[in-house]
Design a protein around this motif. Sequence first.
Motif, PDB file in Angstrom:
ATOM      1  N   ALA A  22      38.316  63.943  35.365  1.00 49.79           N
ATOM      2  CA  ALA A  22      37.920  63.712  34.892  1.00 49.79           C
ATOM      3  C   ALA A  22      38.360  63.009  33.116  1.00 49.79           C
ATOM      4  O   ALA A  22      37.383  62.769  32.856  1.00 49.79           O
ATOM      5  CB  ALA A  22      37.336  65.193  34.981  1.00 49.79           C
ATOM      6  N   TRP A  23      39.229  63.357  33.066  1.00 50.26           N
ATOM      7  CA  TRP A  23      39.560  62.844  31.927  1.00 50.26           C
ATOM      8  C   TRP A  23      39.286  60.990  31.894  1.00 50.26           C
ATOM      9  O   TRP A  23      39.371  60.430  30.610  1.00 50.26           O
ATOM     10  CB  TRP A  23      41.129  62.688  31.898  1.00 50.26           C
ATOM     11  N   LEU A  24      39.358  60.239  32.702  1.00 48.57           N
ATOM     12  CA  LEU A  24      39.476  59.274  32.815  1.00 48.57           C
ATOM     13  C   LEU A  24      37.987  58.678  32.362  1.00 48.57           C
ATOM     14  O   LEU A  24      37.478  57.952  32.165  1.00 48.57           O
ATOM     15  CB  LEU A  24      40.199  59.089  33.929  1.00 48.57           C
ATOM     16  N   GLU A  25      37.068  59.958  33.687  1.00 46.49           N
ATOM     17  CA  GLU A  25      35.385  59.439  33.342  1.00 46.49           C
ATOM     18  C   GLU A  25      34.993  59.672  32.058  1.00 46.49           C
ATOM     19  O   GLU A  25      34.168  59.084  31.437  1.00 46.49           O
ATOM     20  CB  GLU A  25      34.875  60.236  33.980  1.00 46.49           C
ATOM     21  N   GLY A  26      35.778  60.525  31.585  1.00 43.63           N
ATOM     22  CA  GLY A  26      35.196  61.768  29.980  1.00 43.63           C
ATOM     23  C   GLY A  26      35.833  60.242  29.041  1.00 43.63           C
ATOM     24  O   GLY A  26      34.433  59.122  28.471  1.00 43.63           O
ATOM     25  N   LEU A  27      36.902  59.350  29.021  1.00 41.72           N
ATOM     26  CA  LEU A  27      37.329  58.593  28.326  1.00 41.72           C
ATOM     27  C   LEU A  27      36.431  57.767  28.257  1.00 41.72           C
ATOM     28  O   LEU A  27      35.968  57.045  26.690  1.00 41.72           O
ATOM     29  CB  LEU A  27      38.603  58.512  28.842  1.00 41.72           C
ATOM     30  N   MET A  28      35.381  57.088  29.401  1.00 46.88           N
ATOM     31  CA  MET A  28      34.743  54.836  29.323  1.00 46.88           C
ATOM     32  C   MET A  28      33.931  56.324  29.317  1.00 46.88           C
ATOM     33  O   MET A  28      32.794  54.464  28.570  1.00 46.88           O
ATOM     34  CB  MET A  28      35.211  55.212  30.716  1.00 46.88           C
ATOM     35  N   ALA A  29      32.979  57.185  28.936  1.00 44.51           N
ATOM     36  CA  ALA A  29      32.077  57.695  29.081  1.00 44.51           C
ATOM     37  C   ALA A  29      31.497  58.190  27.236  1.00 44.51           C
ATOM     38  O   ALA A  29      30.383  58.498  26.446  1.00 44.51           O
ATOM     39  CB  ALA A  29      31.443  58.628  29.732  1.00 44.51           C
ATOM     40  N   PHE A 109      40.696  47.556  25.403  1.00 38.82           N
ATOM     41  CA  PHE A 109      39.660  47.750  24.817  1.00 38.82           C
ATOM     42  C   PHE A 109      39.204  48.796  26.407  1.00 38.82           C
ATOM     43  O   PHE A 109      39.571  48.807  27.888  1.00 38.82           O
ATOM     44  CB  PHE A 109      38.719  46.511  25.038  1.00 38.82           C
ATOM     45  N   ILE A 110      38.486  50.317  25.886  1.00 36.21           N
ATOM     46  CA  ILE A 110      38.429  50.789  26.612  1.00 36.21           C
ATOM     47  C   ILE A 110      37.334  50.263  27.216  1.00 36.21           C
ATOM     48  O   ILE A 110      36.426  50.499  29.314  1.00 36.21           O
ATOM     49  CB  ILE A 110      37.416  51.905  26.171  1.00 36.21           C
ATOM     50  N   ASN A 111      36.022  49.942  26.990  1.00 38.13           N
ATOM     51  CA  ASN A 111      35.162  49.256  27.640  1.00 38.13           C
ATOM     52  C   ASN A 111      34.557  47.792  27.865  1.00 38.13           C
ATOM     53  O   ASN A 111      34.661  47.282  26.604  1.00 38.13           O
ATOM     54  CB  ASN A 111      33.436  50.163  27.840  1.00 38.13           C
ATOM     55  N   GLN A 112      33.620  46.891  28.648  1.00 36.63           N
ATOM     56  CA  GLN A 112      33.167  45.679  28.403  1.00 36.63           C
ATOM     57  C   GLN A 112      32.910  45.953  27.284  1.00 36.63           C
ATOM     58  O   GLN A 112      31.552  46.391  26.880  1.00 36.63           O
ATOM     59  CB  GLN A 112      33.059  45.449  29.732  1.00 36.63           C
TER      60      GLN A 112
END
Length: 244
Positions: A22-29, A109-112
Amino acid sequence: MVREGHEEEEEEMMMMVAAKPAWLEGLMAETFFSSCGIHESRRKSEKNVFCLLCCLSVCPHCLPSHRSHPLLQVRRYVYHDVVRLSDLEKLIDCSYIQPYTINGAKVIFINQRPQSRAKVSSNVCFTCDRILQEPFHFCSLSCKVDYLVYQGDDLSSILYRIDESDFTFSSLRMDGHDQIGDISTMEDDNEDIMVISDQSEQGNNSNLKEKRKKKKKKDSNYLPGMVLSLGSRRKGAPHRAPFS
């Protein structure tokens, strides 16, 4: 019928193996640096901290409510969210993600990031085709995670057990001295070109500094070049993160 049931079980197992915690999904979203709805009338109410337990972004005024939770500070560079490599590699294996050294801090970078035009190179991101330096395969955390999920790999092999002592309230620096500039006139394409190696000799570094000084006088909006370096993988056998 038995065969179909077996295939469904295999698909479910693959999905469980590749599922993001959940923490990884949340961080990227999560959306960072927007105004906090609770404290929008107060100064410095941008949400720039991620709570690894609650899996949401909070502003500095929200921190007392999360004092006992593990907290991850998010920064911004060229309008995109980044996390210090030294912080992120305590949570997940960051090998083969291209890091940048900006203002003395190695970040991921968190996201592309969107690209303005197509490029041709022998080494590009496995997920979004952004040009990379050797030996990197991913331009961001999300590109690596999404690629592994698509391949059906077990994400638990790259996740580390969260040590809450590494992400305490007291370790956050909210005084503005640890921030990475978020305004730049440099275009995204030029950003990939302005790259230098951190393996240069001392003499070359001196020449580079002199060139930067001359360039800075010519253009007051000049942003120092980004230095590439490979983040070291955290020692010890990885464990599945406790938060899910």
